[in-house]
Design an enzyme around this catalytic site. Structure first.
Site, PDB file in Angstrom:
ATOM      1  N   THR A  59       0.839  -1.212   0.000  1.00  0.00           N
ATOM      2  CA  THR A  59       0.000   0.000   0.000  1.00  0.00           C
ATOM      3  C   THR A  59       0.869   1.255   0.000  1.00  0.00           C
ATOM      4  O   THR A  59       0.572   2.243  -0.681  1.00  0.00           O
ATOM      5  CB  THR A  59      -0.906  -0.003   1.258  1.00  0.00           C
ATOM      6  OG1 THR A  59      -1.693  -1.182   1.211  1.00  0.00           O
ATOM      7  CG2 THR A  59      -1.807   1.211   1.319  1.00  0.00           C
TER       8      THR A  59
ATOM      9  N   HIS B 143       1.965   1.937  -3.427  1.00  0.00           N
ATOM     10  CA  HIS B 143       0.938   2.643  -4.217  1.00  0.00           C
ATOM     11  C   HIS B 143       0.956   4.133  -3.889  1.00  0.00           C
ATOM     12  O   HIS B 143       0.818   4.989  -4.766  1.00  0.00           O
ATOM     13  CB  HIS B 143      -0.461   2.095  -3.909  1.00  0.00           C
ATOM     14  CG  HIS B 143      -0.689   0.694  -4.399  1.00  0.00           C
ATOM     15  ND1 HIS B 143      -0.762   0.391  -5.738  1.00  0.00           N
ATOM     16  CD2 HIS B 143      -0.846  -0.478  -3.744  1.00  0.00           C
ATOM     17  CE1 HIS B 143      -0.953  -0.913  -5.874  1.00  0.00           C
ATOM     18  NE2 HIS B 143      -1.009  -1.466  -4.676  1.00  0.00           N
TER      19      HIS B 143
HETATM   20  P1  NAD Z   1       2.511  -7.872  -3.831  1.00  0.00           P
HETATM   21  O1  NAD Z   1       2.082  -6.938  -4.906  1.00  0.00           O
HETATM   22  O2  NAD Z   1       3.865  -7.714  -3.219  1.00  0.00           O
HETATM   23  O3  NAD Z   1       2.379  -9.383  -4.318  1.00  0.00           O
HETATM   24  C1  NAD Z   1       1.658  -9.789  -5.416  1.00  0.00           C
HETATM   25  C2  NAD Z   1       2.498 -10.813  -6.151  1.00  0.00           C
HETATM   26  O4  NAD Z   1       1.724 -11.343  -7.231  1.00  0.00           O
HETATM   27  C3  NAD Z   1       3.784 -10.231  -6.733  1.00  0.00           C
HETATM   28  O5  NAD Z   1       4.920 -10.930  -6.238  1.00  0.00           O
HETATM   29  C4  NAD Z   1       3.594 -10.433  -8.235  1.00  0.00           C
HETATM   30  O6  NAD Z   1       4.818 -10.707  -8.906  1.00  0.00           O
HETATM   31  C5  NAD Z   1       2.652 -11.647  -8.253  1.00  0.00           C
HETATM   32  N1  NAD Z   1       2.016 -11.916  -9.550  1.00  0.00           N
HETATM   33  C6  NAD Z   1       1.932 -11.103 -10.638  1.00  0.00           C
HETATM   34  N2  NAD Z   1       1.341 -11.773 -11.659  1.00  0.00           N
HETATM   35  C7  NAD Z   1       1.051 -13.015 -11.197  1.00  0.00           C
HETATM   36  C8  NAD Z   1       0.441 -14.151 -11.780  1.00  0.00           C
HETATM   37  N3  NAD Z   1      -0.017 -14.135 -13.034  1.00  0.00           N
HETATM   38  N4  NAD Z   1       0.306 -15.266 -11.024  1.00  0.00           N
HETATM   39  C9  NAD Z   1       0.754 -15.301  -9.746  1.00  0.00           C
HETATM   40  N5  NAD Z   1       1.339 -14.230  -9.144  1.00  0.00           N
HETATM   41  C10 NAD Z   1       1.482 -13.114  -9.860  1.00  0.00           C
HETATM   42  O7  NAD Z   1       1.388  -7.761  -2.708  1.00  0.00           O
HETATM   43  P2  NAD Z   1       1.305  -8.206  -1.168  1.00  0.00           P
HETATM   44  O8  NAD Z   1       1.676  -7.042  -0.325  1.00  0.00           O
HETATM   45  O9  NAD Z   1       1.939  -9.526  -0.926  1.00  0.00           O
HETATM   46  O10 NAD Z   1      -0.291  -8.351  -1.112  1.00  0.00           O
HETATM   47  C11 NAD Z   1      -0.939  -9.346  -1.878  1.00  0.00           C
HETATM   48  C12 NAD Z   1      -2.276  -8.876  -2.400  1.00  0.00           C
HETATM   49  O11 NAD Z   1      -3.174  -8.661  -1.300  1.00  0.00           O
HETATM   50  C13 NAD Z   1      -2.266  -7.542  -3.160  1.00  0.00           C
HETATM   51  O12 NAD Z   1      -3.227  -7.626  -4.207  1.00  0.00           O
HETATM   52  C14 NAD Z   1      -2.724  -6.544  -2.113  1.00  0.00           C
HETATM   53  O13 NAD Z   1      -3.324  -5.409  -2.701  1.00  0.00           O
HETATM   54  C15 NAD Z   1      -3.722  -7.359  -1.359  1.00  0.00           C
HETATM   55  N6  NAD Z   1      -3.964  -6.977   0.037  1.00  0.00           N
HETATM   56  C16 NAD Z   1      -5.230  -7.120   0.476  1.00  0.00           C
HETATM   57  C17 NAD Z   1      -5.525  -6.866   1.802  1.00  0.00           C
HETATM   58  C18 NAD Z   1      -6.913  -7.084   2.302  1.00  0.00           C
HETATM   59  O14 NAD Z   1      -7.195  -6.725   3.457  1.00  0.00           O
HETATM   60  N7  NAD Z   1      -7.782  -7.687   1.494  1.00  0.00           N
HETATM   61  C19 NAD Z   1      -4.523  -6.452   2.684  1.00  0.00           C
HETATM   62  C20 NAD Z   1      -3.219  -6.333   2.198  1.00  0.00           C
HETATM   63  C21 NAD Z   1      -2.940  -6.607   0.860  1.00  0.00           C
END
Ligand code: NAD
Ligand code: ZN
Length: 342
Positions: A40, A43
């Site tokens: 976050t 972003h």
């Molecule tokens: P991050 O962006 O570091 O991890 C996402 C990963 O997905 C990256 O390593 C990226 O390379 C990978 N990726 C890209 N294309 C892909 C594909 N085709 N197949 C598999 N993986 C692929 O994010 P993070 O900090 O680990 O968080 C994970 C997710 O959770 C993010 O979408 C974030 O926005 C979300 N999030 C949600 C909450 C919630 O409360 N719902 C809280 C925190 C984060």
């Protein structure tokens, strides 16, 4: 006090002087010792569309932290000056139906620390005492600083029973990697994790994933054949927010499979609903952490041998925050800790 501030409506953050916050009757004041960088914050650093719509300017951000209580509001019970705490970053209203039923993670009036109000990338943070969480002495500052994303991983991974199950995790970001470690810790059989980033897949493998799949090079279906998985995954944890990863997951699930969705896809993402219906899939959306059941589980998993230390790949003094953000932007990192004591 010093804080990492979004001073102008554009990319970056600056270390600047801001007013020290005041303590309300029900608040605690925390002197921050360590913080960690969340996706976050990236972003917000990049100033993407979401950040432009969401973040007030000027404001200092950050929500992954640990520190020491240095001030207590007059109504606060259960905390003392000197307590080492991290804190729940979702500040809930306390009066909606879910809050009153003890389901605070479902509060419809949630406000995010470091997103909707001033954050933890600062010398001092003031939050409601309700949100503070005491850290036992056997847990390091660096680990305590990542309880927020560790909590996302815990909330998601413990949503379904994983004992003896085959688990698919899509997305080996910090949260997906921690979820792999948790799945293995609680007794899953195969823990398969996908990504397109080899650095992160290597880290996932060090953290307990039984098989990593770079979907840019390898087909998940072939890996399933290798693993003699003739029927499909029992549990899916979507942690990428990438639509094609979720589509691949739906195809790879066994009938009756259960999916927890944490990754945030673009709104209006389409899926093949027949996969959900004819397979009888159960899908659960995950937001934040359960207050405070998730927090207790995090402590007890660490105390029962869950090792997250390989996740902590970089440490910087706060003066080198630019380098820290650049490292995070490169994708070649686990969690990055910023030290506010040096
Ligand atoms: P991050 O962006 O570091 O991890 C996402 C990963 O997905 C990256 O390593 C990226 O390379 C990978 N990726 C890209 N294309 C892909 C594909 N085709 N197949 C598999 N993986 C692929 O994010 P993070 O900090 O680990 O968080 C994970 C997710 O959770 C993010 O979408 C974030 O926005 C979300 N999030 C949600 C909450 C919630 O409360 N719902 C809280 C925190 C984060
Ligand atoms: Zn509420």
């Amino acid at each position: 006090m010093k804080a990492l501030v979004k001073q102008e409506r554009g990319p970056g953050l600056v270390l600047a002087d801001v007013a020290t916050p005041e303590i309300g009757h029900n608040d605690v004041m925390i002197r921050i010792t360590r913080t960690a960088i969340c996706g976050t914050d990236i972003h917000i650093w990049k100033w993407d569309d979401w950040a432009q719509r969401t973040i007030p300017v000027p404001m200092h951000v950050g929500h992954e932290y640990v520190g020491e209580i240095v001030g207590l509001g007059q109504e606060v019970r259960g905390f003392q000056i000197g307590d080492r705490v991290s804190g729940e970053g979702h500040i809930t209203c306390g009066f909606c139906r879910n809050c009153r039923a003890g389901r605070r993670h479902l509060c419809r009036n949630t406000i995010g620390v470091g997103v909707n109000r001033e954050g933890a990338f600062a010398e001092y943070l003031v939050i409601p005492a309700f949100n503070a969480f005491k850290i036992p002495p056997d847990i390091s500052d660096d680990l305590a600083a990542i309880f927020d994303p560790f909590g996302n991983a815990t909330h998601t991974a413990l949503s379904f029973n994983l004992v003896g199950e085959d688990v698919l995790i899509t997305g080996a970001g910090p949260i997906g990697i921690m979820a792999a470690a948790i799945a293995k810790h609680v007794g899953a059989r195969n823990v398969v994790i996908t990504d397109v980033n080899d650095y992160r897949l290597d880290l996932a493998s060090k953290m307990g994933a039984t098989r990593t799949v770079n979907v840019a090079r390898e087909a998940l279906s072939e890996v399933m054949t290798d693993l003699h998985m003739t029927e499909g995954f029992d549990v899916g944890l979507e942690m990428s927010g990438v639509p094609s990863a979720f589509t691949g997951m739906l195809a790879a699930m066994n009938h009756g499979g259960k999916i927890a969705l944490l990754g945030i896809p673009p709104s209006q993402t389409a899926i093949d609903w027949t996969q959900v219906i004819f397979k009888g899939l159960e899908i659960k959306g995950i937001y934040g952490r359960e207050m405070f059941e998730t927090w207790y589980k995090m402590v007890s998993m660490l105390q029962s041998g869950l090792d997250l230390s390989p996740m902590l790949t970089h440490r910087f003094p706060i003066s080198e925050y630019r380098q820290a953000f650049e490292t995070m932007l490169s994708g070649e990192s686990g969690k990055i800790i910023l030290d506010w004591t040096v």
